[in-house]
Design a protein around this motif. Structure first.
Motif, PDB file in Angstrom:
ATOM      1  N   PRO A  46     -15.586   8.616 -14.095  1.00 51.22           N
ATOM      2  CA  PRO A  46     -14.553   7.721 -14.610  1.00 51.22           C
ATOM      3  C   PRO A  46     -13.154   8.054 -14.104  1.00 51.22           C
ATOM      4  CG  PRO A  46     -15.500   9.052 -16.380  1.00 51.22           C
ATOM      5  CD  PRO A  46     -16.287   9.329 -15.151  1.00 51.22           C
ATOM      6  N   HIS A  47     -12.921   9.291 -13.713  1.00 51.87           N
ATOM      7  CA  HIS A  47     -11.585   9.677 -13.257  1.00 51.87           C
ATOM      8  C   HIS A  47     -11.377   9.438 -11.768  1.00 51.87           C
ATOM      9  CE1 HIS A  47     -14.149  13.153 -12.494  1.00 51.87           C
ATOM     10  NE2 HIS A  47     -13.338  13.433 -11.513  1.00 51.87           N
ATOM     11  N   GLN A  48     -12.423   9.084 -11.044  1.00 53.93           N
ATOM     12  CA  GLN A  48     -12.315   8.895  -9.600  1.00 53.93           C
ATOM     13  C   GLN A  48     -11.608   7.593  -9.252  1.00 53.93           C
ATOM     14  OE1 GLN A  48     -16.348   8.932  -8.186  1.00 53.93           O
ATOM     15  NE2 GLN A  48     -16.122  10.943  -7.270  1.00 53.93           N
ATOM     16  N   LEU A  49     -10.773   7.684  -8.249  1.00 53.57           N
ATOM     17  CA  LEU A  49     -10.210   6.506  -7.610  1.00 53.57           C
ATOM     18  C   LEU A  49     -10.891   6.396  -6.255  1.00 53.57           C
ATOM     19  CD1 LEU A  49      -8.186   4.194  -7.292  1.00 53.57           C
ATOM     20  CD2 LEU A  49      -6.482   5.888  -6.567  1.00 53.57           C
ATOM     21  N   HIS A  50     -11.519   5.266  -5.996  1.00 54.11           N
ATOM     22  CA  HIS A  50     -12.205   5.040  -4.722  1.00 54.11           C
ATOM     23  C   HIS A  50     -11.535   3.864  -4.033  1.00 54.11           C
ATOM     24  CE1 HIS A  50     -16.234   4.512  -2.396  1.00 54.11           C
ATOM     25  NE2 HIS A  50     -15.173   4.482  -1.617  1.00 54.11           N
ATOM     26  N   LEU A  51     -10.751   4.181  -3.007  1.00 56.93           N
ATOM     27  CA  LEU A  51      -9.995   3.168  -2.278  1.00 56.93           C
ATOM     28  C   LEU A  51     -10.735   2.767  -1.016  1.00 56.93           C
ATOM     29  CD1 LEU A  51      -7.313   1.591  -1.819  1.00 56.93           C
ATOM     30  CD2 LEU A  51      -6.534   3.598  -0.519  1.00 56.93           C
ATOM     31  N   GLY A  52     -10.868   1.475  -0.819  1.00 54.06           N
ATOM     32  CA  GLY A  52     -11.396   0.951   0.431  1.00 54.06           C
ATOM     33  C   GLY A  52     -10.248   0.348   1.230  1.00 54.06           C
ATOM     34  N   VAL A  53     -10.251   0.572   2.533  1.00 54.34           N
ATOM     35  CA  VAL A  53      -9.243  -0.031   3.403  1.00 54.34           C
ATOM     36  C   VAL A  53      -9.936  -0.690   4.587  1.00 54.34           C
ATOM     37  CG1 VAL A  53      -7.357   1.529   2.749  1.00 54.34           C
ATOM     38  CG2 VAL A  53      -8.799   2.112   4.677  1.00 54.34           C
ATOM     39  N   THR A  54      -9.461  -1.866   4.942  1.00 52.03           N
ATOM     40  CA  THR A  54     -10.051  -2.613   6.061  1.00 52.03           C
ATOM     41  C   THR A  54      -9.115  -3.741   6.482  1.00 52.03           C
ATOM     42  OG1 THR A  54     -12.023  -3.797   6.829  1.00 52.03           O
ATOM     43  CG2 THR A  54     -11.317  -4.220   4.560  1.00 52.03           C
TER      44      THR A  54
ATOM     45  N   HIS B   7     -10.819   1.029 -10.588  1.00 47.15           N
ATOM     46  CA  HIS B   7     -10.888   2.302  -9.871  1.00 47.15           C
ATOM     47  C   HIS B   7     -11.431   2.170  -8.458  1.00 47.15           C
ATOM     48  CE1 HIS B   7      -9.755   4.162 -13.581  1.00 47.15           C
ATOM     49  NE2 HIS B   7     -10.806   3.645 -14.196  1.00 47.15           N
ATOM     50  N   LYS B   8     -11.723   0.932  -8.037  1.00 49.11           N
ATOM     51  CA  LYS B   8     -12.223   0.715  -6.682  1.00 49.11           C
ATOM     52  C   LYS B   8     -11.449  -0.422  -6.008  1.00 49.11           C
ATOM     53  CE  LYS B   8     -16.855   2.393  -7.568  1.00 49.11           C
ATOM     54  NZ  LYS B   8     -18.279   2.116  -7.473  1.00 49.11           N
TER      55      LYS B   8
ATOM     56  N   ASN C 117     -11.609  13.619  -6.710  1.00 51.47           N
ATOM     57  CA  ASN C 117     -10.903  12.699  -7.600  1.00 51.47           C
ATOM     58  C   ASN C 117     -10.426  11.460  -6.865  1.00 51.47           C
ATOM     59  OD1 ASN C 117     -11.062  14.300  -9.973  1.00 51.47           O
ATOM     60  ND2 ASN C 117      -9.556  15.652  -9.062  1.00 51.47           N
ATOM     61  N   LEU C 118     -10.330  11.570  -5.548  1.00 51.61           N
ATOM     62  CA  LEU C 118      -9.919  10.441  -4.712  1.00 51.61           C
ATOM     63  C   LEU C 118     -10.891  10.348  -3.545  1.00 51.61           C
ATOM     64  CD1 LEU C 118      -7.955   8.197  -3.816  1.00 51.61           C
ATOM     65  CD2 LEU C 118      -6.522   9.984  -2.784  1.00 51.61           C
ATOM     66  N   ILE C 119     -11.477   9.178  -3.389  1.00 53.65           N
ATOM     67  CA  ILE C 119     -12.360   8.898  -2.255  1.00 53.65           C
ATOM     68  C   ILE C 119     -11.756   7.713  -1.515  1.00 53.65           C
ATOM     69  CG2 ILE C 119     -14.681   8.213  -1.537  1.00 53.65           C
ATOM     70  CD1 ILE C 119     -15.620   9.366  -4.292  1.00 53.65           C
ATOM     71  N   ILE C 120     -11.637   7.866  -0.207  1.00 56.06           N
ATOM     72  CA  ILE C 120     -11.077   6.801   0.622  1.00 56.06           C
ATOM     73  C   ILE C 120     -12.109   6.443   1.676  1.00 56.06           C
ATOM     74  CG2 ILE C 120      -9.235   6.186   2.245  1.00 56.06           C
ATOM     75  CD1 ILE C 120      -7.529   8.382   0.709  1.00 56.06           C
TER      76      ILE C 120
ATOM     77  N   THR D 258       1.942   0.670  -4.829  1.00 60.49           N
ATOM     78  CA  THR D 258       2.241   0.225  -6.192  1.00 60.49           C
ATOM     79  C   THR D 258       1.063  -0.570  -6.761  1.00 60.49           C
ATOM     80  OG1 THR D 258       4.619   0.183  -5.749  1.00 60.49           O
ATOM     81  CG2 THR D 258       3.828  -1.149  -7.610  1.00 60.49           C
ATOM     82  N   ALA D 259       0.491  -1.444  -5.957  1.00 61.28           N
ATOM     83  CA  ALA D 259      -0.658  -2.250  -6.409  1.00 61.28           C
ATOM     84  C   ALA D 259      -1.860  -1.363  -6.720  1.00 61.28           C
ATOM     85  CB  ALA D 259      -1.012  -3.294  -5.353  1.00 61.28           C
ATOM     86  N   ILE D 260      -2.086  -0.325  -5.920  1.00 65.60           N
ATOM     87  CA  ILE D 260      -3.191   0.607  -6.176  1.00 65.60           C
ATOM     88  C   ILE D 260      -2.978   1.303  -7.516  1.00 65.60           C
ATOM     89  CG2 ILE D 260      -4.283   2.764  -5.425  1.00 65.60           C
ATOM     90  CD1 ILE D 260      -3.550   1.809  -2.497  1.00 65.60           C
ATOM     91  N   HIS D 261      -1.767   1.790  -7.750  1.00 65.13           N
ATOM     92  CA  HIS D 261      -1.464   2.490  -9.011  1.00 65.13           C
ATOM     93  C   HIS D 261      -1.585   1.548 -10.209  1.00 65.13           C
ATOM     94  CE1 HIS D 261      -0.394   6.057  -6.858  1.00 65.13           C
ATOM     95  NE2 HIS D 261       0.658   5.512  -6.282  1.00 65.13           N
ATOM     96  N   THR D 262      -1.070   0.331 -10.060  1.00 64.83           N
ATOM     97  CA  THR D 262      -1.136  -0.651 -11.143  1.00 64.83           C
ATOM     98  C   THR D 262      -2.591  -0.990 -11.472  1.00 64.83           C
ATOM     99  OG1 THR D 262       1.006  -1.575 -10.516  1.00 64.83           O
ATOM    100  CG2 THR D 262      -0.432  -2.974 -11.858  1.00 64.83           C
ATOM    101  N   ALA D 263      -3.385  -1.206 -10.440  1.00 66.64           N
ATOM    102  CA  ALA D 263      -4.807  -1.508 -10.649  1.00 66.64           C
ATOM    103  C   ALA D 263      -5.496  -0.341 -11.348  1.00 66.64           C
ATOM    104  CB  ALA D 263      -5.478  -1.815  -9.316  1.00 66.64           C
ATOM    105  N   ASN D 264      -5.210   0.861 -10.909  1.00 66.35           N
ATOM    106  CA  ASN D 264      -5.829   2.042 -11.493  1.00 66.35           C
ATOM    107  C   ASN D 264      -5.467   2.182 -12.975  1.00 66.35           C
ATOM    108  OD1 ASN D 264      -7.544   4.274 -11.120  1.00 66.35           O
ATOM    109  ND2 ASN D 264      -5.809   5.638 -10.882  1.00 66.35           N
ATOM    110  N   GLU D 265      -4.216   1.916 -13.302  1.00 65.93           N
ATOM    111  CA  GLU D 265      -3.775   1.969 -14.707  1.00 65.93           C
ATOM    112  C   GLU D 265      -4.484   0.923 -15.559  1.00 65.93           C
ATOM    113  OE1 GLU D 265       0.470   1.522 -14.436  1.00 65.93           O
ATOM    114  OE2 GLU D 265       0.706   3.500 -13.507  1.00 65.93           O
ATOM    115  N   LYS D 266      -4.899  -0.173 -14.942  1.00 63.35           N
ATOM    116  CA  LYS D 266      -5.612  -1.240 -15.643  1.00 63.35           C
ATOM    117  C   LYS D 266      -7.121  -1.010 -15.659  1.00 63.35           C
ATOM    118  CE  LYS D 266      -2.240  -4.854 -14.727  1.00 63.35           C
ATOM    119  NZ  LYS D 266      -1.990  -6.158 -14.091  1.00 63.35           N
ATOM    120  N   GLY D 267      -7.559   0.144 -15.150  1.00 62.67           N
ATOM    121  CA  GLY D 267      -8.977   0.461 -15.168  1.00 62.67           C
ATOM    122  C   GLY D 267      -9.744   0.020 -13.936  1.00 62.67           C
TER     123      GLY D 267
END
Length: 154
Positions: free
Chosen positions: A139-147, A24-25, A113-116, A13-22
């Motif tokens: 601009p359409h890419q979502l780049h998620l970092g996990v650690t 993307h990383k 479109n999605l980089i993890i 949910t936090a990832i989606h909310t952040a993405n909606e707010k612009g």
């Protein structure tokens, strides 16, 4: 099938909310053993898009593939490492050490479109940066970092 824990659903949910707010990383920081791989494979399933998963160890590559098979068994997954060059799949799980070599990187599509990035605290290394530079910024890419360790001592 895996049922997500409440905190894993909160991460999504936090990832989606952040993405909606612009944003993307975003960075997901969870302790070891709490299911970061389950979170990002669930995100890949939700997004159902061209996805690149980067990892720096064979164990993490295999873990991502295993979790994808559980979370999203019908996914079309390829691997880039050693002798494997499965670039043309919907989901590509890649070894950073292999992919960062120019002869391998030149074949990598740039339309993800999605980089993890698993263990994203390593992302400042030149091998990762070479991959990111090749992919460019879209601009359409979502780049998620996990650690589990977002702060480096160096």
């Amino acid at each position: 099938m895996i049922t997500l824990r409440d905190y894993q659903n909160e991460c999504l949910t936090a990832i989606h909310t952040a993405n909606e707010k612009g944003i993307h990383k975003p960075l997901v920081c969870l302790p070891c053993g709490t299911g970061k791989t389950v979170v990002f494979t669930s995100l890949a399933k939700e997004k159902n898009t061209h996805t690149l998963i980067l990892a720096h160890r064979d164990e993490l590559i295999e873990q991502a593939i295993d979790k994808l098979q559980i979370v999203w068994p019908e996914s079309n997954c390829g691997v880039i490492k050693a002798e494997r060059n499965e670039y043309n799949q919907q989901i590509v799980v890649a070894s950073v050490q292999t992919l960062s070599r120019m002869k391998r990187l030149k074949d990598l599509p740039t339309d993800f479109n999605l980089i993890i990035t698993d263990e994203s605290h390593h992302a400042i290394a030149s091998s990762y940066q070479r991959i990111y530079d090749h992919l460019g910024i879209h601009p359409h890419q979502l780049h998620l970092g996990v650690t589990a360790t977002p702060n480096r001592m160096d």
